[in-house]
Scaffold this motif. Structure first.
Motif, PDB file in Angstrom:
ATOM      1  N   LEU A  78     -18.253  15.993 -17.892  1.00  0.00           N
ATOM      2  CA  LEU A  78     -18.019  14.811 -18.706  1.00  0.00           C
ATOM      3  C   LEU A  78     -17.402  15.200 -20.047  1.00  0.00           C
ATOM      4  CD1 LEU A  78     -18.789  11.603 -18.782  1.00  0.00           C
ATOM      5  CD2 LEU A  78     -20.248  12.444 -20.595  1.00  0.00           C
ATOM      6  N   GLY A  79     -17.915  16.269 -20.647  1.00  0.00           N
ATOM      7  CA  GLY A  79     -17.348  16.749 -21.903  1.00  0.00           C
ATOM      8  C   GLY A  79     -15.876  17.073 -21.764  1.00  0.00           C
ATOM      9  N   LEU A  80     -15.522  17.705 -20.649  1.00  0.00           N
ATOM     10  CA  LEU A  80     -14.110  18.015 -20.396  1.00  0.00           C
ATOM     11  C   LEU A  80     -13.290  16.735 -20.259  1.00  0.00           C
ATOM     12  CD1 LEU A  80     -14.375  20.987 -17.858  1.00  0.00           C
ATOM     13  CD2 LEU A  80     -13.855  21.099 -20.315  1.00  0.00           C
ATOM     14  N   LYS A  81     -13.829  15.757 -19.523  1.00  0.00           N
ATOM     15  CA  LYS A  81     -13.125  14.485 -19.352  1.00  0.00           C
ATOM     16  C   LYS A  81     -12.956  13.757 -20.683  1.00  0.00           C
ATOM     17  CE  LYS A  81     -14.647  13.734 -14.605  1.00  0.00           C
ATOM     18  NZ  LYS A  81     -15.556  12.967 -13.740  1.00  0.00           N
ATOM     19  N   LEU A  82     -13.893  13.986 -21.590  1.00  0.00           N
ATOM     20  CA  LEU A  82     -13.799  13.377 -22.914  1.00  0.00           C
ATOM     21  C   LEU A  82     -12.813  14.122 -23.813  1.00  0.00           C
ATOM     22  CD1 LEU A  82     -17.573  12.597 -23.606  1.00  0.00           C
ATOM     23  CD2 LEU A  82     -15.742  10.941 -23.173  1.00  0.00           C
TER      24      LEU A  82
END
Length: 133
Positions: free
Chosen positions: A93-97
């Motif tokens: 999720l952090g990467l997607k953000l």
């Protein structure tokens, strides 16, 4: 100011994270409900979020993206059980953000080291700021 649609997306991400280990714990539900109430999400909309797939919204502001990531990381620790799938979910999720992968890992590591599972705001934002240099 955050829109109502963004609020629903935030809560939806929290719900997805809470289900990653296969069980929605009561403390996780209470935490999510508390955040939803604070964001003034209507009860009917809150209940509906448990039934529909979530649409990830990426905030333009890096501050908001970090804040969202950290809020989810706190949720993953509120049941006093940190599952590997939760850790992977948070990382992805952090990467997607659009957050820096090294910063994501470091924040998760700092939270694991902390007896309260919390990270001071200065340290949190400092970790992400380091990667800008």
């Amino acid at each position: 100011m955050i829109t109502y649609k963004e609020k629903l997306s935030l809560i939806g991400d929290m719900i997805e994270l809470s289900k990653v280990d296969g069980k929605l714990h009561e403390r996780e539900y209470e935490f999510i409900k508390m955040v939803a109430d604070d964001l003034k999400v209507r009860d009917a909309d809150f209940d509906e979020l448990f039934k529909i797939p979530n649409e990830l919204l990426v905030f333009k502001s890096e501050f908001k993206r970090i804040e969202h990531f950290y809020r989810l990381a706190l949720l993953s620790h509120c049941d006093n059980h940190h599952h590997d799938r939760e850790h992977e979910f948070l990382y992805q999720l952090g990467l997607k953000l659009g957050l820096n992968p090294f910063s994501i890992k470091r924040v998760l590591h700092e939270m694991e080291k902390s007896p309260t599972r919390m990270v001071e705001a200065d340290l949190l934002f400092g970790i992400f700021k380091e990667q800008h240099n």
